[in-house]
Scaffold this motif. Structure first.
Motif, PDB file in Angstrom:
ATOM      1  N   ALA A 146       0.839  -1.191   0.000  1.00 15.60           N
ATOM      2  CA  ALA A 146       0.000   0.000   0.000  1.00 15.60           C
ATOM      3  C   ALA A 146       0.880   1.248   0.000  1.00 15.60           C
ATOM      4  CB  ALA A 146      -0.915   0.004   1.231  1.00 15.60           C
ATOM      5  N   GLU A 147       0.473   2.224  -0.784  1.00 18.56           N
ATOM      6  CA  GLU A 147       1.282   3.435  -0.925  1.00 18.56           C
ATOM      7  C   GLU A 147       1.221   4.341   0.306  1.00 18.56           C
ATOM      8  OE1 GLU A 147       0.945   1.719  -4.895  1.00 18.56           O
ATOM      9  OE2 GLU A 147      -0.539   2.077  -3.310  1.00 18.56           O
ATOM     10  N   ILE A 148       0.091   4.324   1.017  1.00 16.93           N
ATOM     11  CA  ILE A 148      -0.082   5.152   2.207  1.00 16.93           C
ATOM     12  C   ILE A 148      -0.745   4.306   3.289  1.00 16.93           C
ATOM     13  CG2 ILE A 148      -1.067   7.280   3.175  1.00 16.93           C
ATOM     14  CD1 ILE A 148      -1.319   8.367   0.345  1.00 16.93           C
ATOM     15  N   TYR A 149      -0.349   4.549   4.532  1.00 23.05           N
ATOM     16  CA  TYR A 149      -1.013   3.924   5.666  1.00 23.05           C
ATOM     17  C   TYR A 149      -1.436   5.007   6.641  1.00 23.05           C
ATOM     18  CZ  TYR A 149      -2.020   0.787   9.547  1.00 23.05           C
ATOM     19  OH  TYR A 149      -2.648   0.107  10.563  1.00 23.05           O
ATOM     20  N   CYS A 150      -2.684   4.935   7.089  1.00 24.25           N
ATOM     21  CA  CYS A 150      -3.253   5.912   8.013  1.00 24.25           C
ATOM     22  C   CYS A 150      -3.353   5.274   9.398  1.00 24.25           C
ATOM     23  CB  CYS A 150      -4.625   6.363   7.514  1.00 24.25           C
ATOM     24  SG  CYS A 150      -5.403   7.640   8.522  1.00 24.25           S
ATOM     25  N   ILE A 151      -2.748   5.899  10.397  1.00 29.00           N
ATOM     26  CA  ILE A 151      -2.618   5.269  11.716  1.00 29.00           C
ATOM     27  C   ILE A 151      -3.808   5.526  12.633  1.00 29.00           C
ATOM     28  CG2 ILE A 151      -0.106   5.354  11.611  1.00 29.00           C
ATOM     29  CD1 ILE A 151      -0.292   7.723  13.645  1.00 29.00           C
ATOM     30  N   GLY A 152      -4.798   6.283  12.168  1.00 26.61           N
ATOM     31  CA  GLY A 152      -5.969   6.538  12.996  1.00 26.61           C
ATOM     32  C   GLY A 152      -6.865   7.577  12.355  1.00 26.61           C
ATOM     33  N   THR A 153      -8.114   7.621  12.813  1.00 29.05           N
ATOM     34  CA  THR A 153      -9.098   8.543  12.253  1.00 29.05           C
ATOM     35  C   THR A 153      -9.903   9.204  13.366  1.00 29.05           C
ATOM     36  OG1 THR A 153      -9.304   7.265  10.199  1.00 29.05           O
ATOM     37  CG2 THR A 153     -11.115   8.747  10.733  1.00 29.05           C
ATOM     38  N   GLU A 154      -9.784  10.526  13.463  1.00 34.92           N
ATOM     39  CA  GLU A 154     -10.632  11.335  14.348  1.00 34.92           C
ATOM     40  C   GLU A 154     -10.658  10.793  15.782  1.00 34.92           C
ATOM     41  OE1 GLU A 154     -14.437  11.788  12.480  1.00 34.92           O
ATOM     42  OE2 GLU A 154     -13.604  12.609  10.642  1.00 34.92           O
ATOM     43  N   LEU A 155      -9.498  10.836  16.422  1.00 35.51           N
ATOM     44  CA  LEU A 155      -9.354  10.298  17.784  1.00 35.51           C
ATOM     45  C   LEU A 155      -8.770  11.368  18.707  1.00 35.51           C
ATOM     46  CD1 LEU A 155      -7.952   6.791  16.784  1.00 35.51           C
ATOM     47  CD2 LEU A 155     -10.204   7.227  17.785  1.00 35.51           C
ATOM     48  N   GLU A 156      -9.372  12.551  18.710  1.00 37.37           N
ATOM     49  CA  GLU A 156      -8.755  13.712  19.362  1.00 37.37           C
ATOM     50  C   GLU A 156      -8.448  13.503  20.839  1.00 37.37           C
ATOM     51  OE1 GLU A 156      -9.197  18.526  19.880  1.00 37.37           O
ATOM     52  OE2 GLU A 156     -10.901  17.397  19.091  1.00 37.37           O
ATOM     53  N   GLU A 157      -9.403  13.009  21.626  1.00 33.71           N
ATOM     54  CA  GLU A 157      -9.159  12.854  23.054  1.00 33.71           C
ATOM     55  C   GLU A 157      -8.086  11.808  23.336  1.00 33.71           C
ATOM     56  OE1 GLU A 157     -10.176  14.650  25.575  1.00 33.71           O
ATOM     57  OE2 GLU A 157     -11.319  15.972  24.250  1.00 33.71           O
ATOM     58  N   LEU A 181       3.106   7.660   5.617  1.00 32.57           N
ATOM     59  CA  LEU A 181       2.206   7.614   6.765  1.00 32.57           C
ATOM     60  C   LEU A 181       1.415   8.905   6.914  1.00 32.57           C
ATOM     61  CD1 LEU A 181       4.518   6.035   9.504  1.00 32.57           C
ATOM     62  CD2 LEU A 181       2.670   4.897   8.254  1.00 32.57           C
ATOM     63  N   THR A 182       0.175   8.758   7.399  1.00 28.78           N
ATOM     64  CA  THR A 182      -0.625   9.906   7.777  1.00 28.78           C
ATOM     65  C   THR A 182      -1.542   9.530   8.934  1.00 28.78           C
ATOM     66  OG1 THR A 182      -2.003  11.719   6.919  1.00 28.78           O
ATOM     67  CG2 THR A 182      -2.570   9.470   6.191  1.00 28.78           C
ATOM     68  N   TYR A 183      -2.230  10.525   9.447  1.00 30.27           N
ATOM     69  CA  TYR A 183      -3.286  10.374  10.442  1.00 30.27           C
ATOM     70  C   TYR A 183      -4.437  11.250   9.985  1.00 30.27           C
ATOM     71  CZ  TYR A 183      -5.922  11.434  14.729  1.00 30.27           C
ATOM     72  OH  TYR A 183      -6.923  11.638  15.639  1.00 30.27           O
ATOM     73  N   GLU A 198       6.366  13.350  12.633  1.00 29.53           N
ATOM     74  CA  GLU A 198       6.723  11.931  12.471  1.00 29.53           C
ATOM     75  C   GLU A 198       6.066  11.304  11.239  1.00 29.53           C
ATOM     76  OE1 GLU A 198       8.948  10.887  14.650  1.00 29.53           O
ATOM     77  OE2 GLU A 198       8.764  12.875  15.582  1.00 29.53           O
ATOM     78  N   LEU A 199       5.185  12.027  10.570  1.00 29.65           N
ATOM     79  CA  LEU A 199       4.417  11.479   9.453  1.00 29.65           C
ATOM     80  C   LEU A 199       4.780  12.172   8.136  1.00 29.65           C
ATOM     81  CD1 LEU A 199       0.934  11.292  11.228  1.00 29.65           C
ATOM     82  CD2 LEU A 199       2.734   9.547  11.138  1.00 29.65           C
ATOM     83  N   ASP A 200       4.214  11.670   7.045  1.00 27.32           N
ATOM     84  CA  ASP A 200       4.527  12.222   5.719  1.00 27.32           C
ATOM     85  C   ASP A 200       3.490  13.216   5.226  1.00 27.32           C
ATOM     86  OD1 ASP A 200       6.944  10.515   4.878  1.00 27.32           O
ATOM     87  OD2 ASP A 200       5.505   9.014   5.568  1.00 27.32           O
ATOM     88  N   TYR A 201       2.239  13.063   5.666  1.00 29.80           N
ATOM     89  CA  TYR A 201       1.165  13.968   5.278  1.00 29.80           C
ATOM     90  C   TYR A 201       0.420  14.447   6.515  1.00 29.80           C
ATOM     91  CZ  TYR A 201       1.591  11.713   0.641  1.00 29.80           C
ATOM     92  OH  TYR A 201       2.046  11.206  -0.556  1.00 29.80           O
ATOM     93  N   ILE A 202      -0.023  15.698   6.467  1.00 26.69           N
ATOM     94  CA  ILE A 202      -0.966  16.204   7.465  1.00 26.69           C
ATOM     95  C   ILE A 202      -2.354  15.836   6.972  1.00 26.69           C
ATOM     96  CG2 ILE A 202      -1.911  18.260   8.582  1.00 26.69           C
ATOM     97  CD1 ILE A 202       0.876  19.554   8.121  1.00 26.69           C
ATOM     98  N   GLY A 203      -2.925  14.799   7.563  1.00 23.58           N
ATOM     99  CA  GLY A 203      -4.219  14.294   7.114  1.00 23.58           C
ATOM    100  C   GLY A 203      -5.360  15.041   7.785  1.00 23.58           C
ATOM    101  N   VAL A 204      -6.316  15.499   6.985  1.00 25.30           N
ATOM    102  CA  VAL A 204      -7.446  16.263   7.506  1.00 25.30           C
ATOM    103  C   VAL A 204      -8.743  15.728   6.911  1.00 25.30           C
ATOM    104  CG1 VAL A 204      -8.480  18.552   7.761  1.00 25.30           C
ATOM    105  CG2 VAL A 204      -5.985  18.330   7.651  1.00 25.30           C
ATOM    106  N   ASP A 205      -9.694  15.390   7.765  1.00 32.50           N
ATOM    107  CA  ASP A 205     -11.052  15.096   7.311  1.00 32.50           C
ATOM    108  C   ASP A 205     -11.762  16.444   7.182  1.00 32.50           C
ATOM    109  OD1 ASP A 205     -10.386  12.450   7.333  1.00 32.50           O
ATOM    110  OD2 ASP A 205     -11.677  11.888   8.996  1.00 32.50           O
TER     111      ASP A 205
END
Length: 333
Positions: A146-157, A181-183, A198-205
């Motif tokens: 896989a070209e990108i791996y996302c380590i989590g989604t919308e887990l602010e707390e 990697l992104t989050y 620590e990641l490659d992209y700043i992931g934003v929903d």
């Protein structure tokens, strides 16, 4: 001299076009009960997507429960490791790159950003089971290239309360996965996320509110984007990382730009034009920006013929005017 100037302009144009061509033009490929067939992939090709987010799921009983349950026989095929592997392999076979994006579902659909333990013991148990969940799919991401791996989604707390855990988790992910990697931070969370370095992209929903109007114009929505766009650009510059919309999209309904994150079953009037226009504005505002990597449309179901349509007020663009907007823009970039 004229020849040199012409050569320079040609090289500049080639460079710009190359940059544009590298955009991530993605769809969020929703997990299903079924295996994916070529017939399910063809509509993804038809919309000119070059990336798909494959989304296996883990489940938590409530916002204070510490056990992430995943990869069980009770889940839909597409939500499991085997399903995510099968989806990824067939997408790759068709030349579509993959972001594996494991997600958490809280029973009754409560917001994952509010997951918060009540004791230190519970936090440690959550960390252990979440780490198992993420490393399982990091290993899969490596296995299927896989070209990108996302380590989590919308887990602010979770992110806010346990920062050291996340740094250690990222380090462990890097021992088993060698890609990007992104989050996926929620739209109102990403400025406080502590580990972008620590990641490659700043992931934003990207469910930013952009207009309170019932039937907003493109101009109104473009104006509504400006403060958010400046903020996104500034954090990209500060962190030295490109912005990736790990999710973006709008419901085909009135007031689509007011609270784009709404997932309730409210009987809001169908507004196909608002969805199409809001989607076009995202392309107009972001796809030419060098600090912007691209994004993943939310969301795309594998059973294309049964999805969306002119009477549907949900997020999917399938069989709606917004699909043509996506196709035209993905084709251009």
């Amino acid at each position: 001299m004229k020849v040199l100037r012409l050569l320079f302009l040609c090289l500049l144009q080639f460079s710009c076009n190359s940059q544009i061509a590298e955009k991530i033009n993605g769809i969020s490929f929703v997990a299903s009960r079924d295996k994916v067939t070529q017939a399910h992939i063809n509509p993804v090709l038809n919309v000119k997507a070059n990336y798909a987010a494959v989304m296996p799921f883990g489940f938590i009983r409530n916002l204070t429960a510490s056990n992430v349950v995943f990869n069980t026989d009770r889940q839909w095929f597409g939500e499991t490791r085997s399903g995510a592997k099968q989806y990824s392999e067939l997408l790759h076979k068709n030349g579509i790159k993959v972001m594996i994006k494991p997600q958490i579902w809280v029973w009754k659909g409560e917001f994952t950003g509010d997951i918060q333990m009540e004791t230190e013991e519970s936090w440690q148990e959550l960390e252990k089971t979440y780490e198992d969940f993420i490393l399982t799919y990091a290993e899969l991401a490596q296995e299927v290239n896989a070209e990108i791996y996302c380590i989590g989604t919308e887990l602010e707390e979770f992110v806010k309360n346990r920062p050291e855990f996340w740094i250690k988790l990222i380090a462990k992910v890097k021992t088993v996965y060698t890609g990007k990697l992104t989050y996926a931070a929620n739209w109102d969370e990403y400025t406080r996320t502590s580990f972008w370095a620590e990641l490659d992209y700043i992931g934003v929903d990207a469910y930013f509110p952009i207009s309170d109007a019932k039937n907003p114009t493109k101009i109104q929505m473009s104006e509504g984007w400006q403060k958010w766009k400046i903020q996104l650009k500034n954090i990209s510059k500060k962190e030295g990382k490109p912005i990736l919309f790990t999710e973006f999209g709008y419901r085909s309904m009135d007031y689509t730009g007011k609270k784009p994150w709404l997932v309730d079953r409210g009987e809001m009037e169908v507004n196909l034009t608002a969805q199409a226009d809001a989607t076009q504005v995202v392309f107009d505002e972001f796809w030419k920006e060098g600090w912007f990597a691209g994004g993943f449309i939310w969301k795309w179901f594998i059973h294309y013929e049964k999805s969306g349509g002119i009477d549907d007020n949900r997020f999917t663009p399938q069989n709606k005017p917004a699909e043509d907007v996506i196709r035209n823009n993905y084709g251009d970039y």
